[in-house]
Every structure is written in C-alpha cells, then in structure tokens.
Design a protein around this motif. Structure first.
Motif, PDB file in Angstrom:
ATOM      1  N   ASP A  41       0.654  -1.374  -0.044  1.00 28.49           N
ATOM      2  CA  ASP A  41      -0.018   0.116  -0.191  1.00 28.49           C
ATOM      3  C   ASP A  41       0.823   1.328   0.166  1.00 28.49           C
ATOM      4  OD1 ASP A  41      -2.574  -0.779  -0.248  1.00 28.49           O
ATOM      5  OD2 ASP A  41      -3.281   0.655   1.356  1.00 28.49           O
ATOM      6  N   VAL A  42       2.039   1.177   0.768  1.00 26.57           N
ATOM      7  CA  VAL A  42       3.016   2.357   0.561  1.00 26.57           C
ATOM      8  C   VAL A  42       3.386   2.572  -0.855  1.00 26.57           C
ATOM      9  CG1 VAL A  42       5.433   3.211   0.830  1.00 26.57           C
ATOM     10  CG2 VAL A  42       4.015   2.053   2.882  1.00 26.57           C
ATOM     11  N   SER A  43       3.759   1.409  -1.674  1.00 25.75           N
ATOM     12  CA  SER A  43       3.878   1.509  -3.149  1.00 25.75           C
ATOM     13  C   SER A  43       2.771   2.488  -3.857  1.00 25.75           C
ATOM     14  CB  SER A  43       4.322   0.002  -3.916  1.00 25.75           C
ATOM     15  OG  SER A  43       4.549   0.219  -5.064  1.00 25.75           O
ATOM     16  N   THR A  44       1.648   1.491  -3.631  1.00 30.43           N
ATOM     17  CA  THR A  44       0.520   1.867  -4.274  1.00 30.43           C
ATOM     18  C   THR A  44      -0.297   3.148  -4.391  1.00 30.43           C
ATOM     19  OG1 THR A  44      -0.398  -0.300  -4.376  1.00 30.43           O
ATOM     20  CG2 THR A  44      -2.114   1.184  -4.701  1.00 30.43           C
ATOM     21  N   GLU A  45      -0.256   3.431  -2.967  1.00 29.39           N
ATOM     22  CA  GLU A  45      -0.751   5.081  -2.597  1.00 29.39           C
ATOM     23  C   GLU A  45       0.340   6.251  -2.983  1.00 29.39           C
ATOM     24  OE1 GLU A  45      -3.705   5.736  -1.832  1.00 29.39           O
ATOM     25  OE2 GLU A  45      -4.088   3.861  -1.936  1.00 29.39           O
TER      26      GLU A  45
END
Length: 426
Positions: A41-45
């Motif tokens: 989610d760090v990567s996606t957001e």
C-alpha cells in the motif's frame, strides 16, 4: 440470521478454543500478510497520490478522460477478483495466486516510467488486475489462519496494517516530489522498489493455505481423509444457494449501490466547506488515520457482540456523514467530523464483511465465497458512482447527495431486517 457465526466449530471444546486463543493471540500469518499489505500500500498510494496531477498536468489528459480511466480500472479489479478467488480454490494454493497478484502489481510500476499514455494505461490495467487476483486469496489465508471466533480481530489487525501503508504512501510521494529532480519518475521508481520488497516478504514469510489452516486447528492429528474434488465455477456460484451467504451477498450489493465513492465524498466536502485546494490531497489521510486507529477495536467488537451489529453501525455512521454534509455546511468542525465518520465506516465494514463471509463458507471454497461478495459489492459501488455523477450533472451536488442518503437509509433498514439476529437457517 446472523451476519457471522460466532459459535465454536462442531466437535471442538470451548476449553480448547480458549487455550488456543490464549497461546496464539495473533497469528504469524496475519502479521506477515499485514506486513505485505502495508508495504504494497505504500507503493500503491505513492502512485495514487500523484497520478491525477501527472495525467492531467503532465500528459494533458482531460479530467473526464481520467475519470473514465479510473472507472474502467476499478471495474476490471472487481471482475478479476472473482477469477482470483476461484483459481485459489481450484489449485488449492492461496499463496500462489496472491503472489501472482502482488507480482503483477510490482511489474506494473516500472511501466509508469515510459511516459506514454498507452503504456500508462497498460500499467494501470496490470496493477488493477494484480489487485483483483490477490484480494480474495489473501483474505482466505487470513480466515484460514485463525479460529472462527477470532476472525474479526484478525481482519481488523490486517486492515490496520494495510491502512498504515495508505497513510505513509502519500507522505513519501510528496517528500520525493519536493526534493527530487524529475519528481514523478522518482516516485514511480521508488514505488516499484517498494512493491518488489512486498513480494519478497510474501514469498519468505507467508505460509501456504494448508499450513495456515493447520495453524488454526487443534494440535491433535486428525484421521486422514480423501482429498476433495477440485471445485469448479458451478460449485463457486452454487454457494449462493445457501441462505446465509445469499443474504450477505444481497445486502453487500444493496448497500454498495448507495455508498458514494471516496473521490466524490472528498470533492463534496471541499466544495461545501471551502477546504483550500492545496489541502485537498490530505483529505484521504483523515479517513485513513481514523480507520487505522479503529480497525482492530472494531474487529474485536464484532467478534464479541456480533458482526451484524458492527456492520450496520458502520453504515449508520456513513449516513450521519451524508446528513452533516447536507444540513451543516457552516459548521467549523464539519471536515473533521465527516472524515472521522468516514473512517469509522471503513473500520466497521471493510474487515467485518469478509470475516462474516468466511464464517458461512466451507474451507475448500473460502476464497471463492469471499470473492463473490467482494465482486458484487465493488460492482455495486461502481454503479453508484455512475448514478451519483449523472444526478450531480443533471441537478447538482445537493440532490445527488440527498438521493444517496435516502437510498442508504432505506437499504440499511432492509439489510437490518434480512440479517436478523435470530435464527440460523441455511
């Protein structure tokens, strides 16, 4: 009809259940999957936070074009989710299908560096396909790793860790944009590296579905039983013949049809309260912060008092948020109240629903059952976005929000009657 079955599994003693709960308060599988989701989610957001500006300002895409692209990719994710759930049950390896999903999302990130609109569309479609593939197998792994009476807590912990990544991603993206030359490419490159790290953690620390299921059962060795036949699509859709799952599916779709998308909600909040445009990207962080704080307590509460009550209470909070936007636009604290209620809504529903589905679906079709309900809910929310946008364009944001509020109130009343707290027919 219960939204979740909180009784002990047939044949297991309550003393053994209490002993297992004391010895294993948190499943290592849940912690590992939560870590994978946090990193991913760090990567996606990171990408989500800058993508609208990159597309509209950098590549010249119109806002209408971006809206259509966003709608299509979310629709693809919803449809692929059903495929991921069925494949995971079919091959009897939830980790494999989840890993393919996480891997596809990681592979999509470097494509963002190409800079052409066509390649970027392929990258987004690949990323959403990966998300759709991994969601149901991942949730099935969570449900298989803990006893039924602790699944609300397990899903709550996972969603809290997932939301931590959603908080960190935009902050990291804005930090990179503020210090890096050619900031968009730097964001995409770092995002790809972070996504690859998430896949590595999955491969090294998450057990397969069979190992996760063994961790949630009693230590006594069961007698060997013949392996069940591999489920097909007919068996997956046949789950809807069960009254309890059919009720969950119907209520999830019904309530999804009146759940306004996050983007529309934040836009309404900005228009009605006058939040400065430069602060608009920070609005999702308010929802995520509340979600993070309450996801685990909400899961525990659902295990204790019943998932039906918590699930419906979450939608009541969302309805209250609609009402505040409609009738209290001059209230100084309105942005904080609406974002807090929005976060409570997610905390009380996002992990509670799959925990409820897991309680009424057999183990061999666990991912398929979760995918069925998740796909129905996602497609219903997509339809809600289309209808909400059409009403807004025709009559304005006030009538559109009022229609959603009335619809949500009616649908919640129907869901409360269908998911009644007494009786347990199948």
């Amino acid at each position: 009809m219960y939204l979740a079955d909180r009784s002990a599994p047939q044949g297991a003693s309550s003393a053994q259940d209490r002993l297992r709960g004391t010895a294993r308060a948190v499943s290592p599988t849940v912690l590992a999957l939560g870590t994978v989701s946090l990193i991913t989610d760090v990567s996606t957001e990171m990408v989500t936070a800058v993508l609208p500006l990159y597309l509209v300002m950098g590549l010249g895409l119109s806002p209408l074009g971006f809206g259509m692209l966003d709608g299509v990719q979310n629709g693809v994710s919803a449809l692929v989710q059903l495929t991921g759930g069925h494949l995971a049950d079919r091959v009897r390896n939830h980790k494999l299908i989840a890993g393919i999903g996480y891997g596809l999302s990681a592979l999509a990130k470097p494509l963002l560096l190409v800079g052409s609109l066509g390649t970027l569309g392929v990258a987004l479609a690949l990323d959403r396909t990966g998300k759709g593939l991994r969601t149901a197998p991942r949730d099935a792994l969570i449900s298989l790793s803990v006893p039924p009476e602790r699944q609300g807590r397990a899903f709550g912990l996972h969603r809290a860790m997932d939301t931590t990544g959603a908080l960190l991603g935009p902050i990291l993206a804005f930090l990179i944009l503020s210090v890096a030359v050619g900031g968009y490419d730097a964001v995409f490159a770092v995002s790809g590296c972070v996504a690859a790290l998430g896949v590595l953690v999955l491969l090294l620390f998450v057990p397969s579905g069979k190992k996760a299921a063994a961790a949630a059962t009693t230590p006594a060795a069961p007698a060997p039983v013949p392996a069940p036949e591999r489920p097909d699509l007919r068996a997956a859709f046949g789950l809807l013949r069960g009254r309890r799952l059919r009720a969950l599916f119907g209520c999830a779709v019904l309530l999804g049809l009146t759940t306004v998308s996050d983007a529309f909600l934040y836009l309404l909040l900005q228009r009605r309260t006058g939040v400065p445009e430069q602060l608009f990207p920070l609005l999702p962080l308010g929802t995520a912060a509340v979600f993070l704080l309450l996801a685990l307590p909400a899961g525990r509460l659902a295990d204790r008092i019943g998932r039906r009550t918590v699930f419906l209470a979450g939608h009541a909070c969302l309805l209250l948020g609609y009402g505040l936007l409609l009738w209290a636009p001059d209230l100084p604290a309105l942005p904080y109240l609406v974002l807090a209620l929005h976060g409570v809504f997610y905390a009380a529903t996002d992990g509670v629903l799959p925990a409820a589905v897991a309680a009424v679906v057999p183990e061999r079709l666990r991912a398929s059952g979760i995918a069925l309900v998740g796909t129905g809910q996602a497609l219903a929310r997509f339809c809600c976005s289309l209808l909400f946008g059409a009403v807004w364009a025709a009559w304005g944001d006030g009538p559109a929000l009022a229609s959603a509020a009335v619809g949500l109130a009616c649908c919640a009343a129907v869901a409360g009657a269908v998911l009644r707290p007494t009786g347990d027919p199948r």
